[in-house]
Design an enzyme around this catalytic site. Structure first.
Site, PDB file in Angstrom:
ATOM      1  N   SER A  46     -13.680 -12.562 -41.889  1.00 40.34           N
ATOM      2  CA  SER A  46     -12.686 -11.908 -42.752  1.00 40.34           C
ATOM      3  C   SER A  46     -11.833 -12.812 -43.621  1.00 40.34           C
ATOM      4  O   SER A  46     -11.046 -12.317 -44.420  1.00 40.34           O
ATOM      5  CB  SER A  46     -11.758 -11.043 -41.911  1.00 40.34           C
ATOM      6  OG  SER A  46     -12.399  -9.825 -41.631  1.00 40.34           O
TER       7      SER A  46
ATOM      8  N   LYS B  48      -1.335 -11.916 -44.668  1.00 38.88           N
ATOM      9  CA  LYS B  48      -2.064 -10.700 -44.304  1.00 38.88           C
ATOM     10  C   LYS B  48      -1.199  -9.865 -43.360  1.00 38.88           C
ATOM     11  O   LYS B  48      -0.540 -10.410 -42.469  1.00 38.88           O
ATOM     12  CB  LYS B  48      -3.370 -11.091 -43.614  1.00 38.88           C
ATOM     13  CG  LYS B  48      -4.264  -9.931 -43.227  1.00 38.88           C
ATOM     14  CD  LYS B  48      -5.532 -10.444 -42.552  1.00 38.88           C
ATOM     15  CE  LYS B  48      -6.511  -9.337 -42.235  1.00 38.88           C
ATOM     16  NZ  LYS B  48      -7.731  -9.861 -41.576  1.00 38.88           N
TER      17      LYS B  48
ATOM     18  N   SER C  33     -11.999  -8.480 -44.010  1.00 41.33           N
ATOM     19  CA  SER C  33     -10.862  -7.594 -44.017  1.00 41.33           C
ATOM     20  C   SER C  33      -9.609  -8.146 -44.701  1.00 41.33           C
ATOM     21  O   SER C  33      -8.706  -7.376 -45.020  1.00 41.33           O
ATOM     22  CB  SER C  33     -10.499  -7.237 -42.568  1.00 41.33           C
ATOM     23  OG  SER C  33     -10.074  -8.388 -41.861  1.00 41.33           O
TER      24      SER C  33
END
Ligand code: GLN
Length: 490
Positions: free
Chosen positions: A181, A82, A157
């Site tokens: 997330s 990420k 997210s």
């Protein structure tokens, strides 16, 4: 359509066995991921940065190492990170214009440990700006599309990491989980998402959103892979003062042990209004499977869970307002000039941050302001303590708790962008584990009536990862989820 059982679609554990048996090379596995990314990522948009040259070199180095008989679990397995996890020399944007050109001078600890074990970095994945969001629509670089239905969100997210693993672009990936997330996008994308105990994985090099909640987590195709990945990255790190004094250990040990006699609590508050019928039915089936395996299943209660969302939306923005003060046009990334330093900072922050980040900074600054601090932030911290006590009480009677991961399956892109509250509600079942620091995992429990994946969440006491993973592994075997997203299904 692409080939559904290419090497890039296998689990890391299966690939690891084939690597050690010299039936496949790390370069071949990387090449399989690379061609999948080429085939689908224009539509999925999971990656913000690709590191193809680096990946090839790392795959070649992994092959040499494996040939010499040195093959840790992560060696030669392609990984995506990420884009809030710092990577030395590789642009790290946090999904934000303000860091669009930022190149970190150091690696985050999880990646440093993976690299030391021969991991192969495919690239950096798309995410909501500074990890604020539940759908990936808050990325400054455009949304991620769910591989199960390209018109829908993958969750957020860490949506890019979830979608990359779901679409076979990466074999596994790391994300971060501040309020859900990792687990929520894993649920919406049909993969395993695991948030360990707060502090078990170092946060060094994880660009901060809300420091008391931020946790690095894993996206994998199996619970075993989550255990392998955790074994590689967990354990005390002197660079993070909040990292727990835990030794590095092998979390695959005991994974296959029986779960009969274990006490499983079904969280009654998590089956009320707002939970889609397809989610309810699928999670109920998972509960039945646990019972079939000999677990003692009974109803559990977290009476203050209803207040978790409100407490989170004071605590997380408060911490964010402080953490994000560092983006001032001087130290990192974007700078928009002005006639004096205040105007320069104002213009930089005005141009660099998106609407959701600004909303959170304003909320947090307000909640921390003199005169309101006790009424908002102070109250929220008290609620947090009540939630921790709820868990401590529930774990007096149960070894693990079970609930849906998210009240809904993947929703259409655009459906909730104008309604922040509806968006925030998607994390209602994941946030309590962040407020309390407990480890929690989401595994696919099946598909709903529209063919979209549903996730079931298991939560365990602090540092009870071995129990949590054992129950998840048994449940995964019982559920036998093997559906594939339409994008790659034959
Ligand atoms: N969706 C939640 C939020 O918007 C959680 C985000 C996260 O876990 N990073 O804050």
């Amino acid at each position: 359509m692409t080939e559904p059982t290419a090497p890039c679609d296998l689990s890391a554990s299966e690939l690891g066995a084939r690597l050690r048996a010299e039936e496949i090379s790390a370069v071949e596995i990387w090449d399989s991921c690379r061609s999948r990314i080429d085939a689908v990522d224009e539509r999925v948009h999971a990656f913000l940065t690709r590191t193809d040259d680096l990946a090839r070199e790392q795959a070649q180095a992994a092959d040499a190492r494996i040939a010499a008989g040195d093959a840790p679990g992560a060696a030669g397995i392609p990984l995506a990170l990420k884009d809030v996890l710092s990577t030395r020399g590789v642009t790290t944007t946090c999904g934000s214009k303000i860091l669009e050109t930022y190149v970190p001078p150091y690696d985050c600890t999880p990646w440093e440990r993976l690299k030391a074990d021969g991991s192969v970095l495919l690239g950096k994945t798309n995410c909501d700006e500074f990890a604020m969001g539940s759908s990936n629509e808050n990325s400054a670089f455009g949304p991620v599309h769910n591989p199960w239905d390209l018109d829908r969100v993958p969750g957020g997210s860490s949506g890019g990491s979830a979608a990359a693993v779901a679409a076979g672009e990466a074999v596994w990936a790391l994300g971060t989980d501040t309020g859900g997330s990792v687990r929520q996008p894993a649920s919406l994308s049909g993969v395993v998402g695991f948030k360990p105990t707060y502090g078990l994985i170092s946060r060094y090099g994880l660009i901060a959103f809300a420091s008391s909640l931020d946790t690095v987590g894993t996206f994998t195709r199996s619970v075993r892979d989550a255990a392998v990945l955790l074994s590689t990255i967990a354990g005390k790190d002197p660079m993070d003062a909040t990292s727990l004094d835990e030794p590095r250990r092998d979390y695959t040990r005991g994974l296959e042990d029986a779960i009969s006699g274990l006490r499983v609590g079904v969280v009654k508050e998590a089956f009320g209004e707002g939970v889609e019928p397809g989610v309810r039915a699928s999670v109920q089936r998972a509960v039945d499977e646990l019972s079939n395996r000999g677990a003692q299943v009974a109803e559990a209660s977290l009476p203050h869970a209803d207040y978790a969302l409100s407490a989170y939306y004071l605590i997380a923005p408060s911490e964010a307002s402080s953490n994000l003060a560092r983006y001032d046009g001087v130290r990192y990334g974007l700078r928009v000039d002005g006639s004096d330093s205040v105007e320069m900072m104002t213009k930089t922050r005005g141009a660099g941050f998106g609407a959701e980040v600004k909303r959170r900074i304003m909320l947090g600054t307000y909640a921390l302001s003199a005169g309101y601090y006790e009424a908002y932030y102070g109250q929220a911290q008290k609620v947090r303590t009540l939630i921790i006590r709820d868990y401590v009480a529930a774990f007096g009677s149960f070894d693990v708790l079970v609930s849906p991961t998210s009240p809904t399956t993947a929703f259409p892109i655009g459906a909730k962008v104008d309604d922040p509250l509806a968006m925030y509600l998607n994390d209602v079942f994941t946030i309590p584990a962040n407020l309390s620091g407990m480890p929690a995992i989401s595994i696919p429990s099946g598909l709903d009536g529209s063919g979209l994946p549903v996730g079931v969440q298991l939560t365990a006491p602090v540092l009870a990862e071995p129990t949590l993973l054992r129950v998840a592994n048994a449940l995964e075997a019982s559920l036998g989820f093997d559906a594939r997203p339409a994008l790659i299904a034959a």
